[in-house]
Design a protein around this motif. Structure first.
Motif, PDB file in Angstrom:
ATOM      1  N   LYS A 246     111.233  -0.706 106.411  1.00 47.95           N
ATOM      2  CA  LYS A 246     110.756  -0.468 105.255  1.00 47.95           C
ATOM      3  C   LYS A 246     110.216  -2.129 105.253  1.00 47.95           C
ATOM      4  O   LYS A 246     109.952  -2.336 103.956  1.00 47.95           O
ATOM      5  CB  LYS A 246     111.551  -0.258 104.186  1.00 47.95           C
ATOM      6  CG  LYS A 246     111.602   1.018 104.107  1.00 47.95           C
ATOM      7  CD  LYS A 246     113.058   1.352 103.301  1.00 47.95           C
ATOM      8  CE  LYS A 246     113.049   1.206 101.924  1.00 47.95           C
ATOM      9  NZ  LYS A 246     112.040   1.334 101.281  1.00 47.95           N
ATOM     10  N   GLY A 247     110.700  -3.146 106.530  1.00 51.20           N
ATOM     11  CA  GLY A 247     109.533  -4.863 105.928  1.00 51.20           C
ATOM     12  C   GLY A 247     111.109  -5.416 105.349  1.00 51.20           C
ATOM     13  O   GLY A 247     111.038  -6.652 105.333  1.00 51.20           O
ATOM     14  N   MET A 248     112.110  -4.451 104.651  1.00 49.25           N
ATOM     15  CA  MET A 248     113.685  -5.551 104.415  1.00 49.25           C
ATOM     16  C   MET A 248     114.357  -6.385 105.810  1.00 49.25           C
ATOM     17  O   MET A 248     115.256  -5.870 105.824  1.00 49.25           O
ATOM     18  CB  MET A 248     114.309  -4.468 103.306  1.00 49.25           C
ATOM     19  CG  MET A 248     113.010  -3.935 102.636  1.00 49.25           C
ATOM     20  SD  MET A 248     114.328  -2.729 101.410  1.00 49.25           S
ATOM     21  CE  MET A 248     115.795  -3.529 101.107  1.00 49.25           C
ATOM     22  N   ASN A 249     114.038  -7.016 106.371  1.00 46.38           N
ATOM     23  CA  ASN A 249     114.519  -8.113 107.335  1.00 46.38           C
ATOM     24  C   ASN A 249     116.017  -8.514 107.119  1.00 46.38           C
ATOM     25  O   ASN A 249     116.673  -8.295 107.563  1.00 46.38           O
ATOM     26  CB  ASN A 249     114.238  -9.212 108.187  1.00 46.38           C
ATOM     27  CG  ASN A 249     112.382  -7.886 109.022  1.00 46.38           C
ATOM     28  OD1 ASN A 249     112.574  -6.795 109.409  1.00 46.38           O
ATOM     29  ND2 ASN A 249     111.468  -8.640 109.268  1.00 46.38           N
ATOM     30  N   ASP A 250     116.243  -8.833 105.831  1.00 42.84           N
ATOM     31  CA  ASP A 250     116.980 -10.019 105.924  1.00 42.84           C
ATOM     32  C   ASP A 250     118.149  -8.441 105.304  1.00 42.84           C
ATOM     33  O   ASP A 250     119.546  -8.999 105.565  1.00 42.84           O
ATOM     34  CB  ASP A 250     116.694 -10.794 104.702  1.00 42.84           C
ATOM     35  CG  ASP A 250     116.515 -12.027 104.948  1.00 42.84           C
ATOM     36  OD1 ASP A 250     116.091 -12.301 105.782  1.00 42.84           O
ATOM     37  OD2 ASP A 250     115.546 -12.671 103.313  1.00 42.84           O
ATOM     38  N   LYS A 251     117.742  -7.755 104.123  1.00 41.54           N
ATOM     39  CA  LYS A 251     118.272  -6.737 104.363  1.00 41.54           C
ATOM     40  C   LYS A 251     119.127  -6.029 105.954  1.00 41.54           C
ATOM     41  O   LYS A 251     120.445  -5.603 105.836  1.00 41.54           O
ATOM     42  CB  LYS A 251     117.495  -5.798 103.403  1.00 41.54           C
ATOM     43  CG  LYS A 251     119.188  -4.063 102.885  1.00 41.54           C
ATOM     44  CD  LYS A 251     120.430  -5.163 101.538  1.00 41.54           C
ATOM     45  CE  LYS A 251     121.573  -3.882 102.053  1.00 41.54           C
ATOM     46  NZ  LYS A 251     122.115  -4.532 101.101  1.00 41.54           N
ATOM     47  N   ALA A 252     118.639  -5.874 106.741  1.00 42.80           N
ATOM     48  CA  ALA A 252     118.895  -5.407 107.989  1.00 42.80           C
ATOM     49  C   ALA A 252     119.559  -6.377 108.938  1.00 42.80           C
ATOM     50  O   ALA A 252     120.868  -5.573 109.275  1.00 42.80           O
ATOM     51  CB  ALA A 252     117.849  -5.206 108.401  1.00 42.80           C
TER      52      ALA A 252
END
Length: 426
Positions: A246-252
């Protein structure tokens, strides 16, 4: 005044009890007549009055609600609501220790679970063949519904999370995996299995006693006990991959950090962490994580290869060559590693070519510089030849090798590669 209020209160309770029982009778008659919409209307009327009902009335209410929602197994039945209603009944009767309707409710739920689980498995196998998102989505919804019917069977929620991910339904996959973490799911389980004598298919049982009885009766054979390992590490892995998709790399990265606290020796989570840093364009962190991975798994050639690429990007040519050579030591047919050693060696000609361009009028100096250039080309040549030996379909390798042959006046070899190049271009 107090007597009047007390009398009024008693009167209201009597009217409420009468109303409850009246609505439940209406619902029961409607269910027998297969008029499920009328049954639900009566159930909804009774629901507001059920809080203060006696045990017998409450149990009957939960039972009739489940039956009305179930609709005798009609396709239009909302199975999640059916499961919620019957599970509420089972929990309530277990709590009150009066089991009047639980056996029937449990049988209905078990039949639904078996039917839906089989359908989900079939649809999942279909999806594996078609690779169609809609097929994956269908299977995922069925796995999720099985979990809703039987919340104790968390493995079905795990299946749903994975298949939602394959369907690229990242939001529902995230929802499933977060729920698993909330439930402290591990996936560790003992499975009792045997082979059905009629069709040869594997059957799983809820307990050892049930399996052994089937074997004793001659209905099954080859009894076995399977220990399922922990799936919790995978929950962190796929949850992070969903966020990354989803493009949420920081959350990943947040999820992976949490996962690595619980599984500090997880090579898989570490590699995922490295890849996300690479996606973020943080080459320093990517390289740092790869070097950490090498300590954990020193025999994996791709780790040395990727560290070599990072060293090349940072202008550390000698270090890069060392990494590529280590990758080849572990994987002798590593075509890309040979190719990159050649490229790293040729990279050394850049300052020479710059100096040559400044010395066009000084023939002696130019000739000496060109001799150095050609010596470097000769040094790089065997690595490109090895790269071509192990991968004859790489146009970039063929082009570079062709150029080296031309510069080194190896005319026949250059002609041979021209023919290869022409075929690859087609």
């Amino acid at each position: 005044m107090r007597k009047q209020l007390l009398i009024l209160s008693v009167l209201l309770i009597s009217m409420t009890v009468f109303g409850q029982k009246n609505e439940l009778k209406t619902a029961e008659k409607a269910i027998k007549a297969n008029n499920f919409s009328a049954a639900m209307q009566a159930i909804n009327q009774a629901e507001g009055m059920i809080a203060n009902a006696d045990q017998k009335t409450k149990a009957k209410f939960y039972y009739l609600k489940g039956k009305a929602l179930y609709q005798n197994g009609a396709n239009s039945a909302d199975l999640e609501k059916v499961g919620a209603a019957f599970n509420q009944l089972i929990d309530y009767e277990k709590e009150t220790n009066k089991l009047k309707y639980s056996n029937e409710a449990a049988k209905i739920i078990n039949d639904l679970i078996n039917k839906l689980a089989a359908s989900a498995s079939t649809d999942y196998n279909t999806a594996l063949s078609t690779k169609n998102s809609e097929d994956y989505e269908k299977a995922a919804k069925e796995f999720n519904t099985v979990f809703m019917l039987s919340p104790r069977d968390t493995s079905y929620l795990d299946n749903a999370g994975l298949v939602y991910f394959l369907a690229k339904d990242y939001d529902n996959s995230i929802k499933s995996y977060n729920k698993l973490l909330d439930l402290n799911y591990t996936g560790v389980a003992t499975v009792y299995a045997a082979t059905n004598k009629d069709d040869g298919k594997e059957i799983t049982y809820n307990d050892k006693k049930s399996r052994d009885l089937q074997v004793k009766l001659g209905l099954a054979e080859n009894p076995r006990t399977i220990q399922k390992e922990s799936r919790r590490e995978s929950v962190y892995k796929y949850l992070a991959q969903n966020y990354a998709a989803k493009g949420m790399n920081d959350k990943a990265l947040e999820i992976l950090t949490e996962g690595r606290k619980e599984f500090p020796k997880s090579y898989s989570l570490l590699i995922d962490e490295a890849n996300i840093y690479y996606s973020k364009g943080d080459e320093a962190k990517f390289k740092e994580k790869l070097e950490e991975a090498i300590e954990m798994n020193p025999t994996e050639p791709t780790l040395y290869y990727n560290v070599g690429v990072m060293n090349m990007n940072q202008g550390k040519t000698d270090e890069a060559i060392e990494n590529f050579k280590k990758a080849i030591e572990l994987k002798p047919d590593y075509a890309d590693a040979y190719n990159n050693i050649g490229a790293a060696i040729i990279d050394k000609t850049k300052p020479i070519i710059e100096e040559m361009n400044k010395s066009l009028s000084d023939f002696d100096k130019y000739d000496k510089l060109q001799a150095k250039q050609l010596a470097i080309y000769k040094e790089a040549l065997p690595y490109y030849e090895k790269a071509y030996e192990y991968n004859k379909t790489s146009i970039s390798t063929v082009q570079t090798l062709m150029g080296l042959y031309e510069n080194l006046d190896m005319t026949e070899k250059s002609k041979e590669l021209h023919a290869v190049y022409d075929k690859l271009k087609q």
